[in-house]
Design a protein around this motif. Structure first.
Motif, PDB file in Angstrom:
ATOM      1  N   GLN A  17       0.867  -1.221  -0.167  1.00  0.00           N
ATOM      2  CA  GLN A  17       0.100  -0.198  -0.007  1.00  0.00           C
ATOM      3  C   GLN A  17       1.055   1.322   0.180  1.00  0.00           C
ATOM      4  O   GLN A  17       2.190   1.103   0.456  1.00  0.00           O
ATOM      5  CB  GLN A  17      -1.006   0.146   1.201  1.00  0.00           C
ATOM      6  N   LYS A  18       0.398   2.410  -0.472  1.00  0.00           N
ATOM      7  CA  LYS A  18       0.918   3.481  -0.708  1.00  0.00           C
ATOM      8  C   LYS A  18       1.443   3.999   0.804  1.00  0.00           C
ATOM      9  O   LYS A  18       0.747   3.910   1.829  1.00  0.00           O
ATOM     10  CB  LYS A  18       0.063   4.703  -1.131  1.00  0.00           C
ATOM     11  N   GLY A  19       2.826   4.481   0.848  1.00  0.00           N
ATOM     12  CA  GLY A  19       3.447   4.761   2.104  1.00  0.00           C
ATOM     13  C   GLY A  19       4.060   3.704   2.973  1.00  0.00           C
ATOM     14  O   GLY A  19       4.987   3.907   3.854  1.00  0.00           O
ATOM     15  N   GLU A  20       3.818   2.425   2.600  1.00  0.00           N
ATOM     16  CA  GLU A  20       4.511   1.295   3.225  1.00  0.00           C
ATOM     17  C   GLU A  20       6.048   1.406   2.862  1.00  0.00           C
ATOM     18  O   GLU A  20       6.443   1.721   1.896  1.00  0.00           O
ATOM     19  CB  GLU A  20       3.895  -0.139   2.724  1.00  0.00           C
ATOM     20  N   SER A  21       6.795   0.515   3.757  1.00  0.00           N
ATOM     21  CA  SER A  21       8.141   0.346   3.641  1.00  0.00           C
ATOM     22  C   SER A  21       8.415  -1.091   2.781  1.00  0.00           C
ATOM     23  O   SER A  21       7.825  -1.849   2.928  1.00  0.00           O
ATOM     24  CB  SER A  21       8.791   0.355   4.928  1.00  0.00           C
ATOM     25  N   ILE A  22       9.267  -0.797   1.888  1.00  0.00           N
ATOM     26  CA  ILE A  22       9.779  -2.312   0.960  1.00  0.00           C
ATOM     27  C   ILE A  22      10.891  -2.438   1.330  1.00  0.00           C
ATOM     28  O   ILE A  22      12.083  -1.425   1.349  1.00  0.00           O
ATOM     29  CB  ILE A  22       9.438  -1.792  -0.577  1.00  0.00           C
ATOM     30  N   ARG A  23      11.243  -3.602   1.897  1.00  0.00           N
ATOM     31  CA  ARG A  23      12.576  -4.227   1.838  1.00  0.00           C
ATOM     32  C   ARG A  23      12.824  -5.301   0.681  1.00  0.00           C
ATOM     33  O   ARG A  23      12.071  -6.350   0.652  1.00  0.00           O
ATOM     34  CB  ARG A  23      12.943  -4.905   3.224  1.00  0.00           C
ATOM     35  N   LEU A  24      13.763  -5.209  -0.179  1.00  0.00           N
ATOM     36  CA  LEU A  24      14.395  -6.178  -1.059  1.00  0.00           C
ATOM     37  C   LEU A  24      15.661  -6.801  -0.538  1.00  0.00           C
ATOM     38  O   LEU A  24      16.463  -5.743  -0.418  1.00  0.00           O
ATOM     39  CB  LEU A  24      14.266  -5.530  -2.476  1.00  0.00           C
ATOM     40  N   ARG A  25      16.034  -7.942  -0.925  1.00  0.00           N
ATOM     41  CA  ARG A  25      17.193  -8.424  -0.397  1.00  0.00           C
ATOM     42  C   ARG A  25      17.631  -9.519  -1.664  1.00  0.00           C
ATOM     43  O   ARG A  25      16.981 -10.348  -1.803  1.00  0.00           O
ATOM     44  CB  ARG A  25      17.143  -9.230   1.076  1.00  0.00           C
TER      45      ARG A  25
END
Length: 249
Positions: A119-127
């Motif tokens: 959702q807009k404003g959420e934090s995204i973590r990619l590894r």
């Protein structure tokens, strides 16, 4: 007359209000990635309500009960491709959880994420994760084929506040030894923000019940007035008929 919701609409409204079940069990992943590589270790933990001195937990894989696994935590050591699928859990006091989709890949690299829809404003973590955690360096994260972030030594790509501009296809690439490796593609999408209820649940249910009561009263008044109008029309017709007869005489 008030124009109120019909009973069917009220039932749907009450159903939507009571749909959320805070007591439902939840499956948590450790590490928190829904995409892993073969030979990784993954622990699933069931977060739910338990009776005193009874932590029996039922685990399900693709809808099938996992026999012999009754602890709140379920360890998959040296995970295999066949362990891919949907996982759910249930306790004696918590309904069956929503499913968590786990993907297991047989590859050198995998781009890991905690989920696919944000959702807009959420934090995204990619590894960018390598098989058996082999040393990985000169790592590049790409979105829709364009480089977005480069690290000399492997590190997570963190997006603090996501927007729709972050929608797209992501993958990573880097060096393992002298070999250039690339991960598979992950599609990141967005959905509309969830709307928090304006009032507590009990107030919403009371409101729906009150609307139903008002509708019933309104309906009763409608038929009462309609009956009186019909009686008045009949009396008027009888009076006109008698008056006409009197005039003829």
């Amino acid at each position: 007359m008030w124009h109120l919701l019909p009973p069917s609409a009220l039932l749907l409204l009450i159903s939507s209000v009571t749909k959320a079940d805070p007591s439902k069990a939840v499956v948590l992943l450790d590490p928190p990635w829904v995409r892993v590589l073969t030979d990784d270790n993954v622990t699933l933990t069931c977060q739910g309500a338990y009776p005193p001195e009874n932590n029996n937990t039922r685990w399900f894989h693709n809808g099938t009960h996992i026999v012999g696994s009754q602890a709140p935590s379920y360890l998959i050591s040296g995970i295999k491709v066949e362990n891919s699928g949907k996982y759910q859990c249930q306790t004696d006091l918590s309904p069956l959880s929503d499913s968590v989709q786990l993907q297991v890949h047989a590859d050198w690299l995998v781009l890991q994420t905690s989920k696919w829809v944000f959702q807009k404003g959420e934090s995204i973590r990619l590894r960018c994760h390598s098989w058996k955690n082999k040393r990985l360096y000169k790592v590049t994260y790409l979105q829709n084929g364009k480089p977005k972030k480069f690290f000399h030594n492997n590190s997570e790509f963190h997006i603090p506040e996501a927007t729709v501009n972050h929608t797209g296809s992501y993958y990573c690439r880097g060096l393992i030894g002298h070999n250039n490796k690339s991960s598979g593609i992950v599609a990141i999408t967005f959905q509309g923000p969830s709307i928090a209820p304006l009032f507590p649940l009990w107030q919403q249910i009371a409101f729906c019940l009150m609307m139903g009561l008002l509708f019933a009263v309104d309906t009763g008044l409608y038929f009462f007035v309609r009956r009186d109008l019909r009686r008045s029309m009949v009396h008027k017709e009888e009076y006109n008929f008698k008056w006409s007869q009197a005039q003829d005489k």
